[in-house]
Design a protein around this motif. Structure first.
Motif, PDB file in Angstrom:
ATOM      1  N   MET A 130       0.845  -1.197   0.000  1.00 25.81           N
ATOM      2  CA  MET A 130       0.000   0.000   0.000  1.00 25.81           C
ATOM      3  C   MET A 130       0.882   1.249   0.000  1.00 25.81           C
ATOM      4  O   MET A 130       1.852   1.326   0.751  1.00 25.81           O
ATOM      5  CB  MET A 130      -0.939   0.014   1.219  1.00 25.81           C
ATOM      6  CG  MET A 130      -1.775   1.277   1.324  1.00 25.81           C
ATOM      7  SD  MET A 130      -2.883   1.306   2.745  1.00 25.81           S
ATOM      8  CE  MET A 130      -4.057   0.041   2.239  1.00 25.81           C
ATOM      9  N   ILE A 131       0.539   2.209  -0.838  1.00 29.92           N
ATOM     10  CA  ILE A 131       1.274   3.466  -0.904  1.00 29.92           C
ATOM     11  C   ILE A 131       0.422   4.559  -0.271  1.00 29.92           C
ATOM     12  O   ILE A 131      -0.735   4.763  -0.637  1.00 29.92           O
ATOM     13  CB  ILE A 131       1.614   3.848  -2.351  1.00 29.92           C
ATOM     14  CG1 ILE A 131       2.426   2.737  -3.024  1.00 29.92           C
ATOM     15  CG2 ILE A 131       2.384   5.167  -2.392  1.00 29.92           C
ATOM     16  CD1 ILE A 131       2.732   3.004  -4.477  1.00 29.92           C
ATOM     17  N   LEU A 132       1.003   5.259   0.688  1.00 30.54           N
ATOM     18  CA  LEU A 132       0.309   6.314   1.403  1.00 30.54           C
ATOM     19  C   LEU A 132       1.064   7.627   1.195  1.00 30.54           C
ATOM     20  O   LEU A 132       2.286   7.674   1.364  1.00 30.54           O
ATOM     21  CB  LEU A 132       0.206   5.983   2.890  1.00 30.54           C
ATOM     22  CG  LEU A 132      -0.589   6.942   3.782  1.00 30.54           C
ATOM     23  CD1 LEU A 132      -1.236   6.176   4.921  1.00 30.54           C
ATOM     24  CD2 LEU A 132       0.324   8.033   4.352  1.00 30.54           C
ATOM     25  N   ALA A 133       0.355   8.687   0.840  1.00 28.75           N
ATOM     26  CA  ALA A 133       0.973   9.994   0.634  1.00 28.75           C
ATOM     27  C   ALA A 133       0.406  10.991   1.635  1.00 28.75           C
ATOM     28  O   ALA A 133      -0.801  10.985   1.926  1.00 28.75           O
ATOM     29  CB  ALA A 133       0.717  10.499  -0.782  1.00 28.75           C
ATOM     30  N   VAL A 134       1.267  11.826   2.177  1.00 30.15           N
ATOM     31  CA  VAL A 134       0.863  12.864   3.118  1.00 30.15           C
ATOM     32  C   VAL A 134       1.369  14.212   2.612  1.00 30.15           C
ATOM     33  O   VAL A 134       2.577  14.390   2.435  1.00 30.15           O
ATOM     34  CB  VAL A 134       1.403  12.602   4.537  1.00 30.15           C
ATOM     35  CG1 VAL A 134       0.936  13.713   5.480  1.00 30.15           C
ATOM     36  CG2 VAL A 134       0.942  11.248   5.055  1.00 30.15           C
ATOM     37  N   GLU A 135       0.450  15.126   2.374  1.00 33.92           N
ATOM     38  CA  GLU A 135       0.811  16.467   1.945  1.00 33.92           C
ATOM     39  C   GLU A 135       0.928  17.345   3.187  1.00 33.92           C
ATOM     40  O   GLU A 135      -0.047  17.554   3.913  1.00 33.92           O
ATOM     41  CB  GLU A 135      -0.249  17.032   0.997  1.00 33.92           C
ATOM     42  CG  GLU A 135      -0.320  16.351  -0.350  1.00 33.92           C
ATOM     43  CD  GLU A 135       0.912  16.631  -1.206  1.00 33.92           C
ATOM     44  OE1 GLU A 135       1.614  17.626  -0.930  1.00 33.92           O
ATOM     45  OE2 GLU A 135       1.165  15.855  -2.145  1.00 33.92           O
ATOM     46  N   LEU A 178      -3.776   5.860  -0.502  1.00 34.08           N
ATOM     47  CA  LEU A 178      -4.386   6.756   0.473  1.00 34.08           C
ATOM     48  C   LEU A 178      -3.652   8.083   0.476  1.00 34.08           C
ATOM     49  O   LEU A 178      -2.426   8.124   0.360  1.00 34.08           O
ATOM     50  CB  LEU A 178      -4.336   6.149   1.884  1.00 34.08           C
ATOM     51  CG  LEU A 178      -5.057   4.814   2.107  1.00 34.08           C
ATOM     52  CD1 LEU A 178      -4.786   4.314   3.515  1.00 34.08           C
ATOM     53  CD2 LEU A 178      -6.554   4.961   1.862  1.00 34.08           C
ATOM     54  N   VAL A 179      -4.409   9.166   0.630  1.00 34.52           N
ATOM     55  CA  VAL A 179      -3.813  10.500   0.685  1.00 34.52           C
ATOM     56  C   VAL A 179      -4.327  11.222   1.931  1.00 34.52           C
ATOM     57  O   VAL A 179      -5.527  11.254   2.197  1.00 34.52           O
ATOM     58  CB  VAL A 179      -4.159  11.336  -0.563  1.00 34.52           C
ATOM     59  CG1 VAL A 179      -3.576  12.749  -0.438  1.00 34.52           C
ATOM     60  CG2 VAL A 179      -3.636  10.664  -1.812  1.00 34.52           C
ATOM     61  N   GLY A 211     -12.517  12.224  -0.462  1.00 27.94           N
ATOM     62  CA  GLY A 211     -11.847  10.954  -0.220  1.00 27.94           C
ATOM     63  C   GLY A 211     -10.442  11.116   0.310  1.00 27.94           C
ATOM     64  O   GLY A 211      -9.581  10.261   0.095  1.00 27.94           O
ATOM     65  N   ILE A 212     -10.199  12.222   1.009  1.00 30.52           N
ATOM     66  CA  ILE A 212      -8.868  12.542   1.529  1.00 30.52           C
ATOM     67  C   ILE A 212      -8.910  12.553   3.052  1.00 30.52           C
ATOM     68  O   ILE A 212      -9.904  12.970   3.655  1.00 30.52           O
ATOM     69  CB  ILE A 212      -8.414  13.924   1.009  1.00 30.52           C
ATOM     70  CG1 ILE A 212      -8.307  13.896  -0.515  1.00 30.52           C
ATOM     71  CG2 ILE A 212      -7.089  14.354   1.627  1.00 30.52           C
ATOM     72  CD1 ILE A 212      -8.101  15.266  -1.127  1.00 30.52           C
ATOM     73  N   GLY A 213      -7.810  12.113   3.682  1.00 30.06           N
ATOM     74  CA  GLY A 213      -7.714  12.157   5.131  1.00 30.06           C
ATOM     75  C   GLY A 213      -7.190  13.508   5.601  1.00 30.06           C
ATOM     76  O   GLY A 213      -6.559  14.243   4.853  1.00 30.06           O
ATOM     77  N   LEU A 214      -7.433  13.825   6.870  1.00 30.41           N
ATOM     78  CA  LEU A 214      -6.980  15.102   7.429  1.00 30.41           C
ATOM     79  C   LEU A 214      -6.322  14.879   8.774  1.00 30.41           C
ATOM     80  O   LEU A 214      -6.903  14.254   9.675  1.00 30.41           O
ATOM     81  CB  LEU A 214      -8.164  16.066   7.590  1.00 30.41           C
ATOM     82  CG  LEU A 214      -7.839  17.430   8.222  1.00 30.41           C
ATOM     83  CD1 LEU A 214      -6.858  18.208   7.341  1.00 30.41           C
ATOM     84  CD2 LEU A 214      -9.108  18.235   8.461  1.00 30.41           C
ATOM     85  N   LEU A 215      -5.090  15.382   8.898  1.00 31.77           N
ATOM     86  CA  LEU A 215      -4.327  15.332  10.142  1.00 31.77           C
ATOM     87  C   LEU A 215      -3.956  16.748  10.547  1.00 31.77           C
ATOM     88  O   LEU A 215      -3.846  17.638   9.700  1.00 31.77           O
ATOM     89  CB  LEU A 215      -3.043  14.513   9.979  1.00 31.77           C
ATOM     90  CG  LEU A 215      -3.162  13.110   9.377  1.00 31.77           C
ATOM     91  CD1 LEU A 215      -1.768  12.547   9.107  1.00 31.77           C
ATOM     92  CD2 LEU A 215      -3.949  12.190  10.298  1.00 31.77           C
TER      93      LEU A 215
END
Length: 203
Positions: free
Chosen positions: A1-6, A28-29, A60-64
């Motif tokens: 699985m590839i996960l990207a965090v901006e 996942l982003v 469809g984007i996650g938020l941290l």
């Protein structure tokens, strides 16, 4: 699985654009935002979080967020499935059904926004202007507005004057409103049944 965090210092359109560009090539982003320093700035961020979460979920984007070295997960990536608000939907449908048409012209500020409630008040005022003093029950029967009695009693716009028990007339303010909304009154005016009389007993 590839996960990207901006990673960004602030939440806004630029980081959303970048996250969307990542979506086709990763699984996942997430967007990670640094919570600003200062009490006022932090309050402002906390107030924006619900809207930011809603927007990210729709995309469809996650938020941290990162605050004092701690990472807080507000939303995880996934398909957007909004919760249906049936009461709100029914209220919207009722509003649209009760209107005689779309009388709100974009860009104009000449008069207040037209709503179904205002249309009902105009219908009552128009009937009183034409027939003189009437009982609330007679107005309800003539207009078909089930809530006419409460509308007249509450007198939100100041268009009605109670001159006796359950008996109303239209005020000068109400007459001015009829002139201002003449097009709405004309669109609303439909004959549903013979006029039952004003319901006021002769003295």
């Amino acid at each position: 699985m590839i996960l990207a965090v901006e990673l960004k210092l602030t939440f806004g359109l630029p980081v959303l654009y970048q996250a969307l560009q990542r979506l086709p090539s990763v699984d996942l982003v997430y967007i990670a935002v640094a919570v600003p320093e200062g009490r006022a700035a932090r309050r402002n961020w906390d107030a924006r979080v619900p809207d930011a979460v809603r927007l990210c979920r729709m995309l469809g984007i996650g938020l941290l967020s990162v605050r004092n070295g701690e990472i807080i997960a507000h939303a995880d990536p996934g398909p957007y499935q909004p919760r249906k608000q049936h009461k709100h939907r029914a209220k919207l449908l009722s509003e649209f059904t009760r209107r005689s048409g779309d009388h709100n012209i974009g860009g104009t500020t000449r008069r207040p926004r037209m709503t179904a409630y205002r249309e009902d008040a105009l219908a009552c005022a128009s009937l009183l202007a034409t027939n003189g003093a009437m009982k609330a029950a007679a107005i309800r029967n003539a207009t078909g507005i089930a809530t006419a009695s409460a509308l007249l009693r509450n007198n939100v716009y100041g268009w009605f004057d109670k001159i006796g028990r359950g008996t109303y007339t239209v005020t000068p303010s109400g007459q001015s409103a009829l002139d201002l909304y003449a097009d709405v009154v004309a669109a609303r005016r439909t004959v549903t049944k013979p006029h039952p009389g004003n319901g006021v007993r002769p003295r």
